[in-house]
Structure formats: C-alpha cells, structure tokens
Design a protein around this motif. Structure first.
Motif, PDB file in Angstrom:
ATOM      1  N   VAL A 272       0.864  -1.179   0.000  1.00  0.00           N
ATOM      2  CA  VAL A 272       0.000   0.000   0.000  1.00  0.00           C
ATOM      3  C   VAL A 272       0.901   1.228   0.000  1.00  0.00           C
ATOM      4  CG1 VAL A 272      -1.542   1.405   1.419  1.00  0.00           C
ATOM      5  CG2 VAL A 272      -1.905  -1.068   1.239  1.00  0.00           C
TER       6      VAL A 272
ATOM      7  N   THR B 162      -1.237  -0.651  -4.174  1.00  0.00           N
ATOM      8  CA  THR B 162      -2.539  -0.005  -4.023  1.00  0.00           C
ATOM      9  C   THR B 162      -2.343   1.353  -3.361  1.00  0.00           C
ATOM     10  OG1 THR B 162      -3.533  -2.163  -3.646  1.00  0.00           O
ATOM     11  CG2 THR B 162      -4.846  -0.243  -3.008  1.00  0.00           C
TER      12      THR B 162
ATOM     13  N   CYS C   2      -3.757   4.125  -1.100  1.00  0.00           N
ATOM     14  CA  CYS C   2      -4.826   4.387  -0.136  1.00  0.00           C
ATOM     15  C   CYS C   2      -4.724   5.838   0.307  1.00  0.00           C
ATOM     16  CB  CYS C   2      -4.713   3.465   1.083  1.00  0.00           C
ATOM     17  SG  CYS C   2      -5.235   1.766   0.759  1.00  0.00           S
TER      18      CYS C   2
END
Ligand code: MG
Length: 210
Positions: free
Chosen positions: A174, A191, A193
């Motif tokens: 992340v 990812t 976030c």
C-alpha cells in the motif's frame, strides 16, 4: 510448539509520514529555524532539498534538527494509524515497523511508539536510500537484508520503497497517498490508499492468526 503455517507473517509499517506526521513537523521546523513558509500540499518531491528549496548546508542542518529527540517525539500521529494497528494486533497480526531513520534515533522513536501505545513486535532500521555511514548513523539493515524478511503486507509513502517492496520483494504493498507520491504511476501490485480508514479495510491473508 506451533506449526510454522499457523504463525502469521508480519505486516511492514513505515514510520515517517505513515505512522506520524513527519513532513508537517518539518514544515514547522523550517518555519521556525529557516524563516521559510511551506504548504504541505506543495511538497511535490520526496527529495526534501527540492521540496523545501534548501541548499546542501540547510538540508544538513534540517536533518540535524530532525533527528533530535525533541523534534522526533513531538510529531503527531497520522489519523487512524494507531487505532488500526491496535485492532490488527488484537486480531493476531504481527506489526514490524520498518524505518529509514538512522539507528541513532532509536530511543526517541521507541519513546514515541510507547507514548501513543503503538503495538509492535520489532522496530527495524533499514538504509532505505543508501545514505547511512555506519560510524555516524549506526548499523542498519541493507535493502538486500530487508528483502530476506517475510511480510504479508507493506505500507509506505516513499515511491521507491513501494516499488522495491512490490517488484523486488513481491509483497502486497500500500502506498499512503501524499503530495510527493501523487505523480507516481503505480504497478498493478501497489494499491494507493488515501487514509488509514481505507488501509483498515485490507486484510492481509497471511498476516492474521486463523
Ligand atoms: Mg515514510
């Protein structure tokens, strides 16, 4: 003795700008000691000298300030970070905090973690950016040594670490959104976030006790 497969694989959590608001703290230091005003949203580069418009000597001075206990222990926690880690730890996750701070900051870093009640099993110092001199900064792991450690999930804000974790170490990664990583194209396994409320929804498959 537990079967190896029942031991959860640790979660990697970066310290600065993931657990605590380091850049915001440094903005205050620059304002106070350099008389220069910088907006958080204007920090467009991970290179502090570039972002803060500092020359080599000013950067060295800033780093001296930044590594003192008074400054390090005053950083505010990132919203939701401590609560999420407590929840994960309560559910059996093992939290390893992996920082690019120099090892000489260990006492102040531990003090901060204890002050805010951050649950963690290990605090690991890594020369993430190849900047440390062992005689000045203390002994830290190299990136190669880091890559030998197992992680089920990693959370970092530094673009080059996010890439290293995902592409070299093959860890689900992340990248916490910050102004200095917004221009970075992410590969499929990273990812983005925007806050810890989003991160809290991720359940690393092997990072928890069954
Ligand atoms: Mg960081």
């Amino acid at each position: 003795m537990k079967e190896l497969s029942t031991i959860p694989v640790p979660v990697y959590v970066d310290f600065d700008d993931v657990l605590c608001e380091t850049a915001r703290g440094l903005i205050d230091v620059i304002d106070e000691h350099f008389g220069r005003s910088i907006e958080f949203e204007d920090i467009h580069s991970f290179d502090l000298a570039l972002s803060f418009g500092l020359d080599e000597h000013e950067l060295a001075r800033l780093m001296e300030f930044a590594h003192t206990a008074d400054i390090l222990t005053a950083f505010a926690p990132v919203k939701g970070a401590v609560e999420t880690l407590r929840d994960w730890a309560g559910r059996g996750a093992r939290i390893w905090i992996v920082t690019g701070r120099p090892p000489l900051t260990e006492d102040a870093s531990v003090e901060w973690l204890q002050r805010y009640g951050v649950p963690y099993e290990r605090l690991i110092f890594v020369d993430k950016y190849g900047r440390f001199k062992a005689d000045v900064h203390g002994a830290a792991l190299t990136l190669d040594e880091l890559s030998q450690l197992p992680f089920s999930l990693a959370i970092d804000d530094a673009p080059q670490m996010a890439l290293y974790l995902s592409e070299t170490m093959h860890v689900e990664t992340v990248m916490l959104d910050r102004p200095w990583n917004r221009g970075i194209q992410l590969s499929g396994s990273v990812t983005r976030c925007f806050n810890w409320a989003e991160i809290a929804l991720l359940l690393p498959s092997s990072g928890f006790m069954a």
